[in-house]
Design a protein around this motif. Structure first.
Motif, PDB file in Angstrom:
ATOM      1  N   GLU B 148      26.892  -8.037  31.696  1.00  0.00           N
ATOM      2  CA  GLU B 148      25.602  -7.988  31.828  1.00  0.00           C
ATOM      3  C   GLU B 148      24.949  -7.598  30.469  1.00  0.00           C
ATOM      4  O   GLU B 148      23.876  -8.069  30.135  1.00  0.00           O
ATOM      5  CB  GLU B 148      24.999  -7.029  33.015  1.00  0.00           C
ATOM      6  CG  GLU B 148      25.496  -7.989  34.431  1.00  0.00           C
ATOM      7  CD  GLU B 148      25.402  -7.182  35.443  1.00  0.00           C
ATOM      8  OE1 GLU B 148      25.613  -5.838  35.562  1.00  0.00           O
ATOM      9  OE2 GLU B 148      24.703  -7.885  36.442  1.00  0.00           O
ATOM     10  N   LYS B 192      25.686 -10.460  51.340  1.00  0.00           N
ATOM     11  CA  LYS B 192      25.390 -10.584  49.974  1.00  0.00           C
ATOM     12  C   LYS B 192      26.240  -9.756  49.539  1.00  0.00           C
ATOM     13  O   LYS B 192      26.220  -8.404  49.329  1.00  0.00           O
ATOM     14  CB  LYS B 192      23.921 -10.316  49.596  1.00  0.00           C
ATOM     15  CG  LYS B 192      23.521 -10.485  48.177  1.00  0.00           C
ATOM     16  CD  LYS B 192      22.032 -10.189  48.055  1.00  0.00           C
ATOM     17  CE  LYS B 192      21.415  -9.976  46.797  1.00  0.00           C
ATOM     18  NZ  LYS B 192      21.806 -10.989  45.594  1.00  0.00           N
ATOM     19  N   GLU B 193      27.193 -10.423  48.396  1.00  0.00           N
ATOM     20  CA  GLU B 193      28.329  -9.522  48.024  1.00  0.00           C
ATOM     21  C   GLU B 193      28.623  -9.745  46.652  1.00  0.00           C
ATOM     22  O   GLU B 193      28.246 -10.668  46.174  1.00  0.00           O
ATOM     23  CB  GLU B 193      29.825  -9.975  48.781  1.00  0.00           C
ATOM     24  CG  GLU B 193      29.839  -9.774  50.219  1.00  0.00           C
ATOM     25  CD  GLU B 193      30.514  -8.580  50.648  1.00  0.00           C
ATOM     26  OE1 GLU B 193      31.660  -8.259  50.172  1.00  0.00           O
ATOM     27  OE2 GLU B 193      29.758  -7.663  51.135  1.00  0.00           O
ATOM     28  N   ARG B 194      28.983  -8.635  46.088  1.00  0.00           N
ATOM     29  CA  ARG B 194      29.398  -8.964  44.554  1.00  0.00           C
ATOM     30  C   ARG B 194      30.804  -8.564  44.300  1.00  0.00           C
ATOM     31  O   ARG B 194      31.431  -7.697  44.749  1.00  0.00           O
ATOM     32  CB  ARG B 194      28.691  -7.738  43.829  1.00  0.00           C
ATOM     33  CG  ARG B 194      28.943  -7.824  42.273  1.00  0.00           C
ATOM     34  CD  ARG B 194      28.025  -7.128  41.086  1.00  0.00           C
ATOM     35  NE  ARG B 194      27.096  -8.276  40.857  1.00  0.00           N
ATOM     36  CZ  ARG B 194      26.367  -8.028  39.647  1.00  0.00           C
ATOM     37  NH1 ARG B 194      26.641  -7.120  38.804  1.00  0.00           N
ATOM     38  NH2 ARG B 194      25.480  -9.022  39.454  1.00  0.00           N
ATOM     39  N   TYR B 195      31.590  -9.688  43.677  1.00  0.00           N
ATOM     40  CA  TYR B 195      33.042  -9.535  43.419  1.00  0.00           C
ATOM     41  C   TYR B 195      33.262  -9.682  42.042  1.00  0.00           C
ATOM     42  O   TYR B 195      32.549 -10.004  41.234  1.00  0.00           O
ATOM     43  CB  TYR B 195      33.855 -10.542  44.100  1.00  0.00           C
ATOM     44  CG  TYR B 195      33.518 -10.700  45.414  1.00  0.00           C
ATOM     45  CD1 TYR B 195      33.655  -9.577  46.422  1.00  0.00           C
ATOM     46  CD2 TYR B 195      32.899 -11.815  46.108  1.00  0.00           C
ATOM     47  CE1 TYR B 195      33.507  -9.745  47.835  1.00  0.00           C
ATOM     48  CE2 TYR B 195      32.900 -11.868  47.766  1.00  0.00           C
ATOM     49  CZ  TYR B 195      33.054 -11.026  48.365  1.00  0.00           C
ATOM     50  OH  TYR B 195      32.836 -10.877  49.771  1.00  0.00           O
ATOM     51  N   VAL B 196      34.267  -8.644  41.527  1.00  0.00           N
ATOM     52  CA  VAL B 196      34.630  -8.616  40.084  1.00  0.00           C
ATOM     53  C   VAL B 196      36.020  -9.378  40.002  1.00  0.00           C
ATOM     54  O   VAL B 196      37.074  -8.858  40.409  1.00  0.00           O
ATOM     55  CB  VAL B 196      34.572  -7.244  39.447  1.00  0.00           C
ATOM     56  CG1 VAL B 196      35.060  -7.456  37.901  1.00  0.00           C
ATOM     57  CG2 VAL B 196      33.048  -6.951  39.567  1.00  0.00           C
ATOM     58  N   ILE B 303      31.947 -12.124  37.289  1.00  0.00           N
ATOM     59  CA  ILE B 303      31.289 -11.520  38.080  1.00  0.00           C
ATOM     60  C   ILE B 303      30.581 -12.598  39.229  1.00  0.00           C
ATOM     61  O   ILE B 303      29.983 -13.509  38.686  1.00  0.00           O
ATOM     62  CB  ILE B 303      30.288 -10.332  37.449  1.00  0.00           C
ATOM     63  CG1 ILE B 303      30.662  -9.352  36.787  1.00  0.00           C
ATOM     64  CG2 ILE B 303      29.222 -10.016  38.549  1.00  0.00           C
ATOM     65  CD1 ILE B 303      29.812  -8.809  35.894  1.00  0.00           C
ATOM     66  N   GLN B 304      30.897 -12.521  40.439  1.00  0.00           N
ATOM     67  CA  GLN B 304      30.368 -13.339  41.281  1.00  0.00           C
ATOM     68  C   GLN B 304      29.623 -12.749  42.378  1.00  0.00           C
ATOM     69  O   GLN B 304      29.795 -11.887  43.001  1.00  0.00           O
ATOM     70  CB  GLN B 304      31.840 -13.848  42.241  1.00  0.00           C
ATOM     71  CG  GLN B 304      32.846 -14.407  41.320  1.00  0.00           C
ATOM     72  CD  GLN B 304      34.203 -14.587  41.860  1.00  0.00           C
ATOM     73  OE1 GLN B 304      34.562 -13.522  42.587  1.00  0.00           O
ATOM     74  NE2 GLN B 304      34.653 -15.588  42.151  1.00  0.00           N
ATOM     75  N   ASP B 305      28.366 -13.132  42.447  1.00  0.00           N
ATOM     76  CA  ASP B 305      27.409 -12.838  43.458  1.00  0.00           C
ATOM     77  C   ASP B 305      27.206 -13.836  44.511  1.00  0.00           C
ATOM     78  O   ASP B 305      27.168 -15.072  44.333  1.00  0.00           O
ATOM     79  CB  ASP B 305      26.003 -12.598  42.791  1.00  0.00           C
ATOM     80  CG  ASP B 305      25.839 -11.438  42.015  1.00  0.00           C
ATOM     81  OD1 ASP B 305      26.241 -10.258  42.589  1.00  0.00           O
ATOM     82  OD2 ASP B 305      25.603 -11.540  40.901  1.00  0.00           O
ATOM     83  N   GLU B 307      26.452 -15.184  48.566  1.00  0.00           N
ATOM     84  CA  GLU B 307      25.776 -15.140  49.708  1.00  0.00           C
ATOM     85  C   GLU B 307      26.292 -16.216  50.697  1.00  0.00           C
ATOM     86  O   GLU B 307      26.153 -17.257  50.361  1.00  0.00           O
ATOM     87  CB  GLU B 307      24.142 -15.095  49.209  1.00  0.00           C
ATOM     88  CG  GLU B 307      23.780 -13.961  48.712  1.00  0.00           C
ATOM     89  CD  GLU B 307      22.163 -14.551  48.150  1.00  0.00           C
ATOM     90  OE1 GLU B 307      21.279 -13.982  49.057  1.00  0.00           O
ATOM     91  OE2 GLU B 307      21.971 -14.896  47.099  1.00  0.00           O
TER      92      GLU B 307
END
Lengths: 274, 796
Positions: B148, B192-196, B303-305, B307
């Motif tokens: 980011e 709604k998830e964030r994965y790395v 980085i994965q957002d 939903e």
């Protein structure tokens, strides 16, 4: 993975080795099993100009009953310590811990004297022999002297050995039936401990040493003192890191290492009490 | 535990031992580093110790004066050798930003390990010693390691681009845009998830190695390289160095693994060829392990957002995905395309009507990323499978049950997904049920109820991942629609020698997969000979047909099928000869067990061996038929192949220390018909362990200065045999309807299923403590921190 250039000489006896190291001065290093030194050289983190190979000083490979202690020659391989019937009978903690050093290849090459002299706080056997109250024997140009394990470790990879001294023997007191435990916490079997604990208990007394909780292997003396004062194992274990100065690295923060030391000391004391 | 089909027993489907193994296991196999090349010069590279810096000056004088040193060059001194920058073959968008990337940097370095100068010496030791004598002055610039932060352009890495953003790629599906928003607005449940996806080091057992050997006259050049892609490398070397393509020959000796990291065109390959031409001597280079960690591509880095929208019954109605991809410092061969290989798979194995995918990719001051086992598809599978578990958790229903409600059903195949791709065949429910049985899913759930009580010291968890893999890359036209610069076909020649021994020449290029064994089995089955009578030639552009090499689980469903078709053509021709000599009608002949015979009159027969010799002498062939028995095929498959399966992992977690112990790992994979189950199992074993390694052990860690902190095998935790569980394997067999062998790829499947299955199990074990996510790797420290955070959160 190619070391810087170096000279190689081979000693046939401890006396010859000490003489050779004396001739070549500070830039010389003893080479025993090579499992600590050679990787450092391949990464060029160590660049000794001379290696004095003591790997063939065969009369320094032995495990003998010496009455109140077991005497282990400096060139005894970890595999021999691990499988020694004499050690399993009289110092089972050390035999067990030796079986957790590195992997089978390392244990067949690495030596007792080498791991002690290297004085790595993350290695298993320096802390284990420290917990057991071992005495190390050093030979120099002017003869031999005994150094208590408690006085031996002076800083990170730094010991009480003089540059022209060679560690020749490790003397480990017999455990006299003490309960014991060896806790090694790591992510892969072959790795150094993130935190390790070597502990024994007999009657009212206890010895607890920590692996990788400071710049040297250290005794958790506050724990033993609390137990002697009647504290419970759980309460005593809370003091595990009181004398420690752990570092942060990729595997553990200082906080996590401190937490692990307390958990592992508690588990070690519980196991040693059974 | 295999659902068998009713095909007759034979060589195809048997557990034939790999013919490659005796040489590999006894150390007799010859790798690039084993080549004896008298007089060769050894290359060593001076590499930047800084992640981001301007090169102020380079002093080569001491290195040039050192014993054994023949020459030393800066990047500027080599600039005239390059006809073009290093290749990126996947310009994913028309406006993709791609900095000119040369084998040796000239003005700036952009990652630790970026080459700034080279030394040539008469020995490897002399070359490596001389590297330490090169004095390079740098003007340090700030490192960019956070994706980011990179996107913010706070520090722009490539001045000429003016931005760190390489591209934004959207999978636009007509009519979905407004509908997606409505679906989320109308959803009964959303997550709604964030994965790395952490960076990974591929760590092939054999590091890279290169040797370039110029021919004394005429300008021909032979490049030996530990590569997966000799054919691509030949073209790219020719283009990049301005060498006529027909004068380049690329040969791969034995190659010790790749996992995608050798699917590339590297600076050292170009340097060896360029310097061999310049010095008119062989030039060679062997990669050190630490060098491999810095200068060979890395994997993952996203980085994965994610939903999901679902109705009240848990039927998933829409998926929205936003990816931020880490390209590293430069674009290597297929760097920008890796996230796109997953772009179509974020709906996983589920019948989801609405789909929205967008990927933005940025440059950072770290080693370039590129293909790593699974390449884009493990990332996609991880995101959907984690998100499905999150949805199940939110709805308070069992994740297995939620999956069953959403699976694409068996009767829906071939299934046209909303992305337009057609999934060839599948039976997700069967695979999931077999896996659940093998894992005793219900039993573990029952044990959990008694074990995972408040205060439990060890908590039990079970996690599932069901996957669909798009592999066998693939129809050339589809690759064109993704702007990939090559096709997806594969070529094969099947040649029957006069003594009825068979030579197969393939364009695939094995580096551990056992192609020689598998291809010989396909030919043996087709032509009725023993596999021992079949020789497989490969990995040398001078003898192989034009080919497209080995990656993306393509070798069997594309290259293996090409061989089968070539065998059919051989049989067709042999039949003409047999009919002529038996004075029979072709239609009256049948071919079985290597012999043609007249139907109903089996004594009128002619074995292939006799036909082969007749074809060779050409004394008595039908009018107009060419001599010899040989067929060449170039096969472009009509579809990708779509292997699938369900993996279930059971873990126990020491709550005090955070240590995860894998109690059981079940993998049920369906790759259609299996040519050799032994090789299939080997691929699944390796793949699962590699995925499990991402879940529990591995991560390339960079500090804020841009230094890779774990570049050695002492610190980069590739698990050993003692650190991983035994695996319980099962297979269902759902043949692919798109190729005559009914096969699908299996090289990457294990990796794709493993990471989400393991992390789902870890989160499941800790869910009673309030933990809803654990980062990869789920190291003891990370797990402990997740537990602490949940407990601190709960106490507030």
């Amino acid at each position: 993975m190619i070391p810087a250039a170096f000279e190689y000489v081979r000693a046939e006896s401890a006396g010859e080795a000490i003489s050779l190291i004396g001739q070549h001065g500070d830039e010389a290093k003893f080479l025993a099993g090579g499992h600590s030194l050679l990787p450092l050289m391949k990464l060029r983190l160590a660049q000794p100009s001379v290696l004095v190979d003591i790997g063939r000083v065969r009369d320094l490979s032995y495990i003998r009953d010496a009455g109140d202690h077991i005497a282990i020659g400096a060139l005894t391989r970890h595999m021999d310590v691990e499988t020694s019937a004499l050690l399993k009978q009289h110092v089972p903690l050390l035999a067990h811990a030796a079986g957790h050093v590195g992997d089978p290849q390392v244990r067949h090459r690495g030596t007792m004297g080498g791991t002690i002299a290297h004085a790595d706080p993350a290695s298993d056997l320096p802390a284990t022999t420290l917990a057991l109250g071992a005495t190390y024997v050093a030979q120099g140009p002017n003869g031999t002297r005994e150094i208590a394990a408690a006085d031996f470790y002076q800083g990170f990879l730094t010991s009480a050995l003089a540059p022209d001294e060679m560690l020749t023997e490790v003397r480990v007191p017999k455990m006299q039936g003490a309960g014991w435990s060896f806790q090694k916490f790591n992510r892969r079997a072959q790795d150094w401990a993130i935190v390790g604990v070597a502990a024994w208990r007999r009657n009212g007394s206890a010895g607890v040493a920590l692996v990788n909780m400071g710049s040297t292997p250290i005794m958790a003396n506050a724990v033993s003192a609390a137990l002697a004062g009647g504290a419970s194992v759980a309460d005593a274990a809370q003091l595990a890191a009181d004398d420690a100065e752990p570092q942060s690295d990729l595997n553990a923060s200082i906080e996590y290492r401190t937490h692990l030391a307390k958990v592992l000391v508690r588990r070690a004391l519980e196991e040693a009490s059974n | 535990m295999t659902v068998t089909d009713d095909r007759p027993a034979g060589v195809l489907g048997s557990r034939l031992l790999r013919r490659e193994d005796p040489a590999l296991l006894t150390g007799e196999a010859k790798y690039t580093n084993d080549l004896h090349l008298p007089g060769a010069l050894h290359l060593a590279l001076v590499r930047s110790p800084h992640a981001h810096a301007r090169i102020v000056s380079i002093d080569l004088s001491a290195a040039k004066a050192a014993a054994g040193v023949v020459a030393a060059y800066t990047g500027a001194e080599l600039a005239g050798l390059w006809a073009a920058p290093m290749p990126c073959a996947w310009p994913v968008t028309a406006d993709m930003k791609n900095p000119a990337h040369f084998p040796v940097a000239t003005t700036k370095v952009a990652y630790v390990g970026d080459a700034v100068a080279v030394v040539l010496a008469t020995s490897e030791t002399a070359a490596r010693d001389a590297v330490e004598l090169v004095d390079v002055r740098y003007d340090k610039l700030p490192a960019v390691i956070d994706l980011e932060d990179a996107l913010s352009d706070r520090v722009v890495i490539h001045d000429e681009l003016g931005t760190n953003k390489s591209y934004k790629w959207d999978l636009k599906i007509e009519g979905h845009e407004g509908a997606i928003d409505q679906a989320f607005a109308a959803a009964a449940h959303t997550v709604k998830e964030r994965y790395v996806q952490q960076r990974l080091l591929p760590m092939a057992m054999e590091p890279r190695a290169v040797a370039a050997v110029p021919q004394p006259f005429g300008g021909d050049m032979t490049l030996y390289s530990a590569t997966q892609v000799p054919h691509i490398l030949k073209v790219m070397t020719a283009l990049t160095l301005g060498i006529p393509e027909h004068q380049m020959r690329v040969v791969c000796p034995a190659v010790g693994g790749g996992f995608g990291s050798k699917l590339n065109v590297y600076a050292e390959e170009l340097l060896c060829v360029a310097l061999a031409r310049k010095h008119k001597l062989p030039v060679r280079w062997n990669e050190e392990r630490g060098e491999n960690a810095h200068a060979t591509i890395h994997g993952r880095g996203q980085i994965q957002d994610m939903e999901l929208a679902a109705d009240a019954d848990g039927r998933i109605t829409a998926v929205r995905v936003r990816i931020l991809g880490d390209m590293g410092a430069y674009l290597q061969l297929v760097t920008p395309g890796i996230p796109l290989l997953g772009a179509f798979l974020y709906a996983g194995v589920y019948d989801i009507p609405l789909y929205d995918f967008s990927c933005t990719s940025v440059f950072t001051t770290m080693t370039p990323t590129d293909a790593y086992r699974g390449a884009g598809r493990p990332e996609a599978t991880y995101a959907i499978e984690r998100a499905v578990d999150a949805l199940a958790d939110k709805m308070g229903i069992d994740p297995m049950e939620l999956r069953k409600r959403n699976f694409i059903r068996k009767e829906q195949f071939p299934y046209t997904a909303m992305t337009g791709l057609v999934y060839d065949s599948g039976d997700h429910l069967a695979a999931a049920q077999m896996a659940a049985g093998l894992a005793d899913y219900d039993g573990v759930r029952a044990r959990q109820a008694t074990q995972n009580v408040p205060g439990a010291k060890k908590r039990l968890g079970i996690g599932q991942a069901s996957y669909f893999e798009m592999c066998g890359l693939a129809p050339s036209r589809v690759l064109a629609s993704l702007n990939y610069s090559a096709g997806g076909w594969e070529a094969a020649t099947v040649r029957v020698l006069p003594t009825n021994k068979i030579q197969v020449v393939t364009g695939t290029s094995p580096h551990g997969q056992g192609h020689e064994t598998s291809w010989s089995m396909i030919v043996a089955d087709k032509l009725g000979v023993s596999p021992d009578d079949v020789d497989v030639l490969h990995s040398d552009t001078a003898i192989a047909p034009l080919g497209l090499d080995t990656y993306g689980s393509r070798s069997l469903p594309v290259g293996g099928v090409a061989i089968a078709i070539a065998c059919d053509k051989v049989i067709d021709k042999a039949k003409k000869i047999a009919a002529h000599q038996l004075e029979a009608n072709e239609d009256d002949l049948e071919f079985a067990g290597g012999t043609f015979s007249v139907k109903g009159t089996p004594e009128r027969s002619m074995p292939l061996a006799a036909i082969a010799f007749e074809a060779f002498t050409a004394h008595n062939l039908p009018d107009g038929l060419e001599p010899n028995l040989e067929a060449h095929v170039t096969y472009d498959p009509p579809n990708f192949s779509w292997p699938f399966g369900t993996h279930i992992c059971t873990v126990e977690i020491d709550v005090e220390t955070g240590q995860v112990e894998v109690l059981q790992y079940v993998a049920v994979d369906d790759c259609g018909n299996q040519v050799n189950p032994l090789i299939v199992e080997g691929q699944v074993h390796g793949g699962v362990i590699q995925g499990l390694a991402q879940a529990l052990f591995e991560e390339a860690v960079y500090d804020t200065e841009g230094n890779l902190k774990n570049a050695s095998l002492a610190e980069y935790l590739v698990p050993a045999a003692s650190d991983v569980p035994g695996l319980t394997l099962g297979h269902t067999i759902t043949p692919s309807p798109t190729n005559q062998l009914g096969v699908k790829g299996i090289g990457e499947a294990g990796t794709i299923g493993a990471a989400p299955a393991v992390i789902n199990a870890v989160v499941d074990a800790l869910s009673g403590l309030g933990v809803t996510s654990v980062p990869m790797p789920a190291s003891p420290h990370n797990v402990w921190k997740a537990i602490q955070a949940a407990q601190n959160g709960a106490s507030k």
